[in-house]
Design a protein around this motif. Structure first.
Motif, PDB file in Angstrom:
ATOM      1  N   ARG A 299    -100.754   9.787 -68.680  1.00 41.54           N
ATOM      2  CA  ARG A 299     -99.895  10.677 -67.890  1.00 41.54           C
ATOM      3  C   ARG A 299    -100.641  11.335 -66.735  1.00 41.54           C
ATOM      4  NH1 ARG A 299     -94.647  11.515 -70.020  1.00 41.54           N
ATOM      5  NH2 ARG A 299     -94.449   9.924 -71.593  1.00 41.54           N
ATOM      6  N   ASP A 300     -99.863  11.881 -65.831  1.00 41.36           N
ATOM      7  CA  ASP A 300    -100.344  12.722 -64.730  1.00 41.36           C
ATOM      8  C   ASP A 300    -101.179  11.996 -63.683  1.00 41.36           C
ATOM      9  OD1 ASP A 300     -99.073  14.911 -65.882  1.00 41.36           O
ATOM     10  OD2 ASP A 300    -100.800  15.362 -67.124  1.00 41.36           O
ATOM     11  N   LEU A 301    -101.005  10.694 -63.546  1.00 39.82           N
ATOM     12  CA  LEU A 301    -101.716   9.966 -62.503  1.00 39.82           C
ATOM     13  C   LEU A 301    -100.825   9.798 -61.283  1.00 39.82           C
ATOM     14  CD1 LEU A 301    -103.445   7.060 -64.436  1.00 39.82           C
ATOM     15  CD2 LEU A 301    -104.479   9.150 -63.572  1.00 39.82           C
ATOM     16  N   THR A 302    -101.437   9.786 -60.141  1.00 41.98           N
ATOM     17  CA  THR A 302    -100.752   9.413 -58.912  1.00 41.98           C
ATOM     18  C   THR A 302    -101.353   8.090 -58.467  1.00 41.98           C
ATOM     19  OG1 THR A 302    -100.331  11.689 -58.263  1.00 41.98           O
ATOM     20  CG2 THR A 302    -100.293  10.047 -56.506  1.00 41.98           C
ATOM     21  N   ILE A 303    -100.478   7.167 -58.100  1.00 42.89           N
ATOM     22  CA  ILE A 303    -100.894   5.838 -57.654  1.00 42.89           C
ATOM     23  C   ILE A 303    -100.357   5.637 -56.247  1.00 42.89           C
ATOM     24  CG2 ILE A 303    -100.737   3.351 -58.089  1.00 42.89           C
ATOM     25  CD1 ILE A 303    -102.069   4.848 -60.395  1.00 42.89           C
ATOM     26  N   GLU A 304    -101.224   5.208 -55.348  1.00 43.16           N
ATOM     27  CA  GLU A 304    -100.782   4.819 -54.012  1.00 43.16           C
ATOM     28  C   GLU A 304    -101.267   3.404 -53.776  1.00 43.16           C
ATOM     29  OE1 GLU A 304    -101.439   7.575 -50.806  1.00 43.16           O
ATOM     30  OE2 GLU A 304    -101.437   9.267 -52.200  1.00 43.16           O
ATOM     31  N   VAL A 305    -100.359   2.552 -53.364  1.00 36.41           N
ATOM     32  CA  VAL A 305    -100.692   1.157 -53.103  1.00 36.41           C
ATOM     33  C   VAL A 305    -100.329   0.844 -51.663  1.00 36.41           C
ATOM     34  CG1 VAL A 305    -100.205  -1.245 -53.705  1.00 36.41           C
ATOM     35  CG2 VAL A 305    -100.316   0.487 -55.504  1.00 36.41           C
ATOM     36  N   ARG A 306    -101.261   0.261 -50.983  1.00 33.20           N
ATOM     37  CA  ARG A 306    -101.073  -0.269 -49.636  1.00 33.20           C
ATOM     38  C   ARG A 306    -101.566  -1.707 -49.684  1.00 33.20           C
ATOM     39  NH1 ARG A 306     -98.476   3.506 -49.849  1.00 33.20           N
ATOM     40  NH2 ARG A 306     -98.692   5.479 -48.823  1.00 33.20           N
ATOM     41  N   PRO A 307    -101.225  -2.544 -48.717  1.00 30.20           N
ATOM     42  CA  PRO A 307    -101.698  -3.927 -48.774  1.00 30.20           C
ATOM     43  C   PRO A 307    -103.224  -3.987 -48.966  1.00 30.20           C
ATOM     44  CG  PRO A 307    -100.064  -3.709 -47.051  1.00 30.20           C
ATOM     45  CD  PRO A 307    -100.364  -2.315 -47.549  1.00 30.20           C
ATOM     46  N   GLY A 308    -103.636  -4.547 -50.098  1.00 24.18           N
ATOM     47  CA  GLY A 308    -105.048  -4.721 -50.390  1.00 24.18           C
ATOM     48  C   GLY A 308    -105.757  -3.521 -50.986  1.00 24.18           C
ATOM     49  N   VAL A 309    -105.059  -2.391 -51.188  1.00 21.77           N
ATOM     50  CA  VAL A 309    -105.723  -1.173 -51.654  1.00 21.77           C
ATOM     51  C   VAL A 309    -104.899  -0.484 -52.738  1.00 21.77           C
ATOM     52  CG1 VAL A 309    -106.607   1.093 -50.976  1.00 21.77           C
ATOM     53  CG2 VAL A 309    -106.758  -0.815 -49.377  1.00 21.77           C
ATOM     54  N   LEU A 310    -105.580  -0.058 -53.809  1.00 22.11           N
ATOM     55  CA  LEU A 310    -104.984   0.740 -54.876  1.00 22.11           C
ATOM     56  C   LEU A 310    -105.795   2.021 -54.984  1.00 22.11           C
ATOM     57  CD1 LEU A 310    -103.247   1.106 -57.558  1.00 22.11           C
ATOM     58  CD2 LEU A 310    -105.202   0.054 -58.716  1.00 22.11           C
TER      59      LEU A 310
END
Length: 108
Positions: free
Chosen positions: A70-81
Motif C-alpha cells: 500500500r501507499d505507493l505512487t507509480i509514474e510511468v512514462r515511455p521507458g521509465v518507471l
C-alpha cells in the motif's frame, strides 16, 4: 526509478486514494474505472491515456501486488518507471528493499 525498453505505454500515474478524490457529494471520482477489483479501487486512483491501454496493464498479478503493498505512487512514462511514497524518504538500510519492490512492480 527504473529504466526499461519494456515500458512502452504512453504513460500513467497510480497514487493512493485520498480525501481529495472524494467529491463534495461523497461519491468517488476515479479517472480510470478498475472496479473489477474493488479493494484495489478503494486504495488507489489511476490516471492515464489512452484509458484502454492503461487498463490492460492491470493484470491479476499487478492488482494482487498493489493490494498487498500500500501507499505507493507509480509514474510511468515511455521507458521509465518511478516508484515512491509521497512525503517519505527511504533510509539507506532499506534502499535495497525499495529497489527490489520497484523491480517487482515492473515485473508484475
Amino acid at each position: 526509478m527504473v529504466k526499461s525498453p519494456q515500458l512502452t505505454t504512453r504513460g500513467f500515474q497510480m497514487r493512493p486514494r485520498g480525501l481529495a478524490d472524494i467529491q463534495v457529494w461523497g461519491k468517488d471520482e476515479t479517472k480510470i474505472d478498475l472496479s473489477v477489483r474493488p479493494e484495489f479501487q478503494r486504495a488507489y486512483v489511476v490516471e492515464g491515456h489512452p484509458e484502454r491501454e492503461v487498463r490492460d496493464l492491470f493484470t491479476d498479478t499487478v492488482f494482487t501486488f498493489f493490494e498487498n503493498v500500500r501507499d505507493l505512487t507509480i509514474e510511468v512514462r515511455p521507458g521509465v518507471l518511478i516508484v515512491y511514497r509521497h512525503n517519505a524518504l527511504v533510509s539507506v538500510r532499506h534502499l535495497d528493499e525499495f529497489i527490489e519492490m520497484g523491480t517487482l512492480a515492473l515485473k508484475a
